[in-house]
Design an enzyme around this catalytic site. Sequence first.
Site, short mmCIF file in Angstrom:
data_model
loop_
_atom_site.label_atom_id
_atom_site.label_comp_id
_atom_site.label_asym_id
_atom_site.label_seq_id
_atom_site.Cartn_x
_atom_site.Cartn_y
_atom_site.Cartn_z
N ASP A 79 39.22 47.46 47.34
CA ASP A 79 37.93 48.03 46.96
C ASP A 79 36.82 47.63 47.93
O ASP A 79 36.13 48.47 48.50
CB ASP A 79 37.55 47.59 45.55
CG ASP A 79 38.51 48.15 44.50
OD1 ASP A 79 39.04 49.24 44.70
OD2 ASP A 79 38.71 47.47 43.47
N ARG B 283 33.72 35.52 36.91
CA ARG B 283 32.72 36.48 37.36
C ARG B 283 31.28 35.95 37.26
O ARG B 283 30.49 36.16 38.19
CB ARG B 283 32.85 37.80 36.58
CG ARG B 283 34.17 38.52 36.81
CD ARG B 283 34.46 38.70 38.28
NE ARG B 283 35.68 39.44 38.53
CZ ARG B 283 36.68 39.00 39.26
NH1 ARG B 283 36.63 37.77 39.78
NH2 ARG B 283 37.75 39.73 39.49
N ASP C 272 34.71 43.99 34.54
CA ASP C 272 34.00 43.19 35.54
C ASP C 272 32.64 43.75 35.91
O ASP C 272 31.72 43.01 36.25
CB ASP C 272 34.86 43.03 36.80
CG ASP C 272 35.94 41.99 36.62
OD1 ASP C 272 35.85 41.19 35.67
OD2 ASP C 272 36.89 41.97 37.43
N SER D 175 47.28 45.72 41.10
CA SER D 175 45.92 45.20 41.11
C SER D 175 45.97 43.76 40.64
O SER D 175 46.41 43.49 39.52
CB SER D 175 45.02 46.04 40.18
OG SER D 175 43.72 45.49 40.14
#
Length: 414
Positions: free
Chosen positions: A22, A103, A132, A184
């Site tokens: 990404d 995060r 996220d 992923s």
Amino acid sequence: MSAKKDKSQIKKVVLAYSGGLDTSIIIPWLKENYNNCEVIAVSADVGQGTELDGLEEKAIATGASKLYIEDLKKEFIEDFIFPTLKAGAKYEGDYLLGTSFARPIIAKRIIEIALEEGADAICHGCTGKGNDQVRFELAIKAFAPEMEIIAPWRIWDIKSREEEIEYAEAHNIPLKINRETNYSKDKNLWHLSHEGLDLEDPANEPKYNEPGFLELGVSPEMAPDKPTYVTISFEKGVPVAIDGKKMGAVEMVELLNKLGGENGIGLADLVENRLVGMKSRGVYETPGGTILYRAHQVLETITLDKETSHYKELVASRFAELVYNGQWFTPLREALSAFVDNTQQRVTGDVTLKLYKGNLINAGVTSPLSLYSEEFATFDEDSVYDQYDAEGFINLFGLPTKVKALTDLKNKNK
């Protein structure tokens, strides 16, 4: 609340950069779509290991002006993982929140750098389907409420990971993945998650025994036939030593990851309810974390009183939801942490566990503050407990039941 900026106003963007698929394509995409803006990449080291190798060269080659690599491992464990561990918080009973509490700490440091750099916007590579995006953006709102946020997955024309790979190939961006093995993944010092491909169908068994699938350990079938014993020492709910040796938080988690991984500990295959509403299937490796959670839970069985222990279970569930939903920097999470810290004043002692082929087996627990009394609990003769007292207790405790039964009987006989 400031109005959304026009693209022409965005001259400098700070990007949360992992070097994965990404964020690798986001750098050229930002420059193409925001008038060749300056892109400053920020990578947070929360224990990804070799995933950080070569990131600076890659970020610069794809168009970033510079890359920050911030070592946050110690703060990650002490300020985010240990408070969650002390709470005993598990999302939906099983998920040990490895991605969730990583995060907020990453976002917090990115925000600090963005403010120092005078950035016009912060960009992240989270998808519009995932949790996220919420976790990153709630942190941004907490520390930089007027900062512009760019979320390419919500606005660009790319619709799939296959199209991302095509974009990367068209822009000569090197990737460490291919179409066949494009799970992923999210890795940090606490865990490794796997999503996508065959795992999207919950009917498919994870490929635990295939080479390269598991990275932090082995499957239970491949673990040694001989058990491993480990003793963990806690002070006020915080782990401080392993097998009598004091060590730092990072060193401790690394060692427990090694011991747990070797013995097939900490594999979880979950279908969880995402914050955005859908269900998702993930396979998690959390060897050291699983050991710590069990040890902490065992120690609390002898150090917490019944009422506190039972109420703390309710708090743990709510705490886990807050962490999962990205609400770390909120008054409620801070208040719950204050409650948890108070409960941990007695949670000091040693727990021994036996690790064997994916199993964690209790092998002894001691505490100088233990509430367990062999003198009271014994089945042998004792002089501290009058068993006759139980009759009066039962009469009072059962009074509502007795009254209802007598009333029903009286009405039935009318």
